[in-house]
Design a protein around this motif. Structure first.
Motif, mmCIF file in Angstrom:
data_model
loop_
_atom_site.group_PDB
_atom_site.id
_atom_site.type_symbol
_atom_site.label_atom_id
_atom_site.label_comp_id
_atom_site.label_asym_id
_atom_site.label_seq_id
_atom_site.Cartn_x
_atom_site.Cartn_y
_atom_site.Cartn_z
ATOM 1 N N MET A 128 38.281 46.563 36.414
ATOM 2 C CA MET A 128 38.734 46.913 35.371
ATOM 3 C C MET A 128 40.358 46.762 35.181
ATOM 4 O O MET A 128 40.982 46.611 34.189
ATOM 5 C CB MET A 128 38.468 48.151 34.717
ATOM 6 C CG MET A 128 37.054 48.465 34.596
ATOM 7 S SD MET A 128 36.316 47.303 33.444
ATOM 8 C CE MET A 128 34.783 46.890 33.951
ATOM 9 N N ALA A 129 41.018 46.810 36.465
ATOM 10 C CA ALA A 129 42.541 46.602 36.515
ATOM 11 C C ALA A 129 42.937 45.217 36.258
ATOM 12 O O ALA A 129 44.186 44.922 36.363
ATOM 13 C CB ALA A 129 42.912 47.075 37.967
ATOM 14 N N THR A 130 42.104 44.312 36.352
ATOM 15 C CA THR A 130 42.405 42.761 36.333
ATOM 16 C C THR A 130 42.756 42.507 34.825
ATOM 17 O O THR A 130 42.376 43.086 33.882
ATOM 18 C CB THR A 130 41.363 41.782 36.530
ATOM 19 O OG1 THR A 130 40.257 42.104 35.881
ATOM 20 C CG2 THR A 130 41.055 42.255 38.387
ATOM 21 N N VAL A 131 43.359 41.326 34.602
ATOM 22 C CA VAL A 131 43.871 40.894 33.295
ATOM 23 C C VAL A 131 43.615 39.312 33.151
ATOM 24 O O VAL A 131 43.128 38.616 34.228
ATOM 25 C CB VAL A 131 45.461 40.941 32.972
ATOM 26 C CG1 VAL A 131 45.826 42.521 32.982
ATOM 27 C CG2 VAL A 131 46.039 40.243 34.211
ATOM 28 N N PRO A 132 43.618 38.806 31.898
ATOM 29 C CA PRO A 132 43.001 37.322 31.970
ATOM 30 C C PRO A 132 43.919 36.389 32.704
ATOM 31 O O PRO A 132 45.219 36.811 32.810
ATOM 32 C CB PRO A 132 43.121 37.081 30.557
ATOM 33 C CG PRO A 132 43.010 38.428 29.874
ATOM 34 C CD PRO A 132 43.560 39.542 30.684
ATOM 35 N N ALA A 133 43.420 35.289 33.241
ATOM 36 C CA ALA A 133 44.246 34.429 33.910
ATOM 37 C C ALA A 133 44.184 32.939 33.362
ATOM 38 O O ALA A 133 43.114 32.515 33.082
ATOM 39 C CB ALA A 133 43.642 34.208 35.382
ATOM 40 N N VAL A 134 45.335 32.545 32.807
ATOM 41 C CA VAL A 134 45.175 31.388 32.025
ATOM 42 C C VAL A 134 45.301 30.249 33.034
ATOM 43 O O VAL A 134 44.339 29.148 32.708
ATOM 44 C CB VAL A 134 46.459 31.213 31.387
ATOM 45 C CG1 VAL A 134 46.596 29.810 30.810
ATOM 46 C CG2 VAL A 134 46.881 32.282 30.314
ATOM 47 N N ARG A 135 45.711 30.342 34.198
ATOM 48 C CA ARG A 135 45.656 29.167 35.296
ATOM 49 C C ARG A 135 44.952 29.815 36.423
ATOM 50 O O ARG A 135 44.934 31.008 36.626
ATOM 51 C CB ARG A 135 47.160 28.579 35.647
ATOM 52 C CG ARG A 135 47.996 28.073 34.460
ATOM 53 C CD ARG A 135 49.574 27.894 34.936
ATOM 54 N NE ARG A 135 49.195 26.944 35.966
ATOM 55 C CZ ARG A 135 50.445 26.308 36.514
ATOM 56 N NH1 ARG A 135 51.637 26.991 36.398
ATOM 57 N NH2 ARG A 135 50.191 25.269 37.636
ATOM 58 N N PHE A 136 44.650 28.983 37.369
ATOM 59 C CA PHE A 136 43.806 29.511 38.314
ATOM 60 C C PHE A 136 44.802 30.213 39.356
ATOM 61 O O PHE A 136 44.263 31.164 40.142
ATOM 62 C CB PHE A 136 43.329 28.310 39.265
ATOM 63 C CG PHE A 136 42.323 28.682 40.506
ATOM 64 C CD1 PHE A 136 41.035 29.351 40.329
ATOM 65 C CD2 PHE A 136 42.790 28.557 41.708
ATOM 66 C CE1 PHE A 136 40.125 29.659 41.321
ATOM 67 C CE2 PHE A 136 42.013 29.154 42.656
ATOM 68 C CZ PHE A 136 40.594 29.487 42.641
ATOM 69 N N VAL A 137 45.908 29.963 39.575
ATOM 70 C CA VAL A 137 46.970 30.647 40.327
ATOM 71 C C VAL A 137 46.960 31.953 40.061
ATOM 72 O O VAL A 137 47.069 33.100 40.370
ATOM 73 C CB VAL A 137 48.287 30.081 40.505
ATOM 74 C CG1 VAL A 137 48.873 29.962 38.999
ATOM 75 C CG2 VAL A 137 49.306 30.684 41.520
ATOM 76 N N HIS A 138 47.048 32.295 38.794
ATOM 77 C CA HIS A 138 46.896 33.751 38.163
ATOM 78 C C HIS A 138 45.529 34.636 38.529
ATOM 79 O O HIS A 138 45.668 35.703 38.838
ATOM 80 C CB HIS A 138 47.007 33.584 36.482
ATOM 81 C CG HIS A 138 48.202 32.973 36.097
ATOM 82 N ND1 HIS A 138 48.328 32.565 34.797
ATOM 83 C CD2 HIS A 138 49.519 32.804 36.658
ATOM 84 C CE1 HIS A 138 49.482 31.755 34.576
ATOM 85 N NE2 HIS A 138 50.304 32.269 35.751
ATOM 86 N N ALA A 139 44.395 33.728 38.413
ATOM 87 C CA ALA A 139 43.162 34.171 39.094
ATOM 88 C C ALA A 139 43.338 34.704 40.454
ATOM 89 O O ALA A 139 42.636 35.709 40.628
ATOM 90 C CB ALA A 139 42.069 33.225 38.841
#
Length: 356
Positions: A128-139
């Motif tokens: 639940m602490a994660t946020v959306p990742a626009v790019r894979f590096v953000h993932a």
């Protein structure tokens, strides 16, 4: 005979109780919007982590283990309640009272139960602490955030000194963590009707992979031929001898790819939450990795790192396949990917704000 105009009732001034309640609500909103809760939460986790690290290094008094475990489970319970739109003060105080009670009574069953609940809260909060990742590096960043949260919780889990069979303990934390994650995701994903066809297919595939991995491991443990089991253990031993550890299959094959793909999808479609729920398959094994007395701290860290690396490679492949199948025409190439990323702007609260 003309009707007289209706008389307007004079509005009564608000009572003292109503004024006090309104003032408390305003103060609560200002407190919730401030940075004070976040700073307090970070300081509590840091203090608990420091106590657990000192306990692991055999530095300081013996009560540091219990104090660190109680501090981490209290702050994690507070954070999970705040993130999921619950009552963090009530949940945090309840976790604190229960943790102190377990430490004071010092019973094996109570300590084991506290360790299980700590592992469950840790596994769900890490997702639940994660946020959306626009790019894979953000993932990749979000996967690392989830793993770090789970690793801190792992120290608190083992600090409670649970007494149970390792396999049963791990299954209990994994099963309860999945139930908790899907219960929250059911609300975040607008129920089952918000899945869509691709969402249903994704959940089915994740369920099959999860069930298949667990069933294969259990069948192999119970009914595997000695030759097959010996060959598999030889491969695990070879990896431990040459690389220091062997990655956990459930974390590598399902958990980390689900977190990477799910956070990437959440920036585009709300169905990504259903994929992220399978991230518990990564955070739960990390949270329970130190329960096994055979596994050292170094080996547990290396196994987690190897699982993250291999899982991210699998997640990258899945994300690319998803973009190839769902991206609009003309979005191939670097320019097309930038255009697709520019439109991936699905709103979601920040990491320190409630999701609900």
């Amino acid at each position: 005979m003309s009707r007289s105009a209706p008389r307007r009732r004079a509005e009564r001034p608000p009572s003292r109780r109503a004024r006090v309640a309104a003032g408390l609500r305003a103060r609560g909103e200002r407190f919730a919007g401030s940075r004070a809760p976040v700073v307090l939460w970070v300081l509590t986790v840091a203090a608990g982590l420091g106590a657990l690290v000192a306990c692991t290094a055999d530095v300081g008094p013996a009560w540091l283990c219990d104090a660190g475990a109680v501090a981490v489970v209290t702050s994690y319970s507070w954070g999970l309640a705040a993130r999921t739109g619950g009552r963090p003060v009530v949940v945090g105080l309840l976790a604190l009272v229960l943790g102190v009670g377990v430490v004071v009574l010092d019973h094996e069953a109570l300590r084991t139960g506290a360790a299980v609940l700590t592992g469950v809260v840790t596994a769900v909060l890490a997702v639940m602490a994660t946020v959306p990742a626009v790019r894979f590096v953000h993932a990749v960043r979000e996967v690392l955030v989830a793993v770090v949260v789970a690793a801190i919780g792992a120290l608190a889990v083992v600090a409670f000194e649970p007494v149970a069979t390792v396999a049963r303990f791990e299954y209990a934390v994994l099963g309860l963590g999945l139930v908790g994650a899907f219960a929250v995701v059911y609300r975040l994903g607008a129920g089952l009707h918000g899945l869509g066809r691709r969402g249903v297919l994704t959940v089915l595939i994740g369920t099959v992979v999860l069930a298949g991995t667990l069933a294969y491991a259990e069948l192999l443990r119970r009914y595997g031929t000695p030759t097959l089991v010996d060959n598999l253990f030889d491969g695990v031993d070879w990896s431990r001898d040459h690389f220091g550890a062997f990655p956990r299959p459930l974390e590598t094959v399902l958990g980390v790819p689900a977190l990477a793909w799910g956070t990437h999808m959440r920036a585009r479609r709300r169905q990504g939450w259903w994929v992220c729920a399978f991230g518990v398959a990564a955070t739960a094994p990390v949270a329970t990795t130190l329960v096994n007395p055979v596994v050292s701290l170094q080996e547990a860290g290396l196994a987690t790192a190897y699982g993250v690396v291999v899982g991210l490679v699998l997640g990258f492949v899945v994300v690319r396949l998803d973009l190839a199948l769902t991206a609009p025409s003309g979005s191939k190439g670097s320019r097309g990917r930038r255009a697709e990323e520019a439109t991936a702007l699905r709103p979601e609260p920040p990491r320190t704000r409630p999701l609900l």
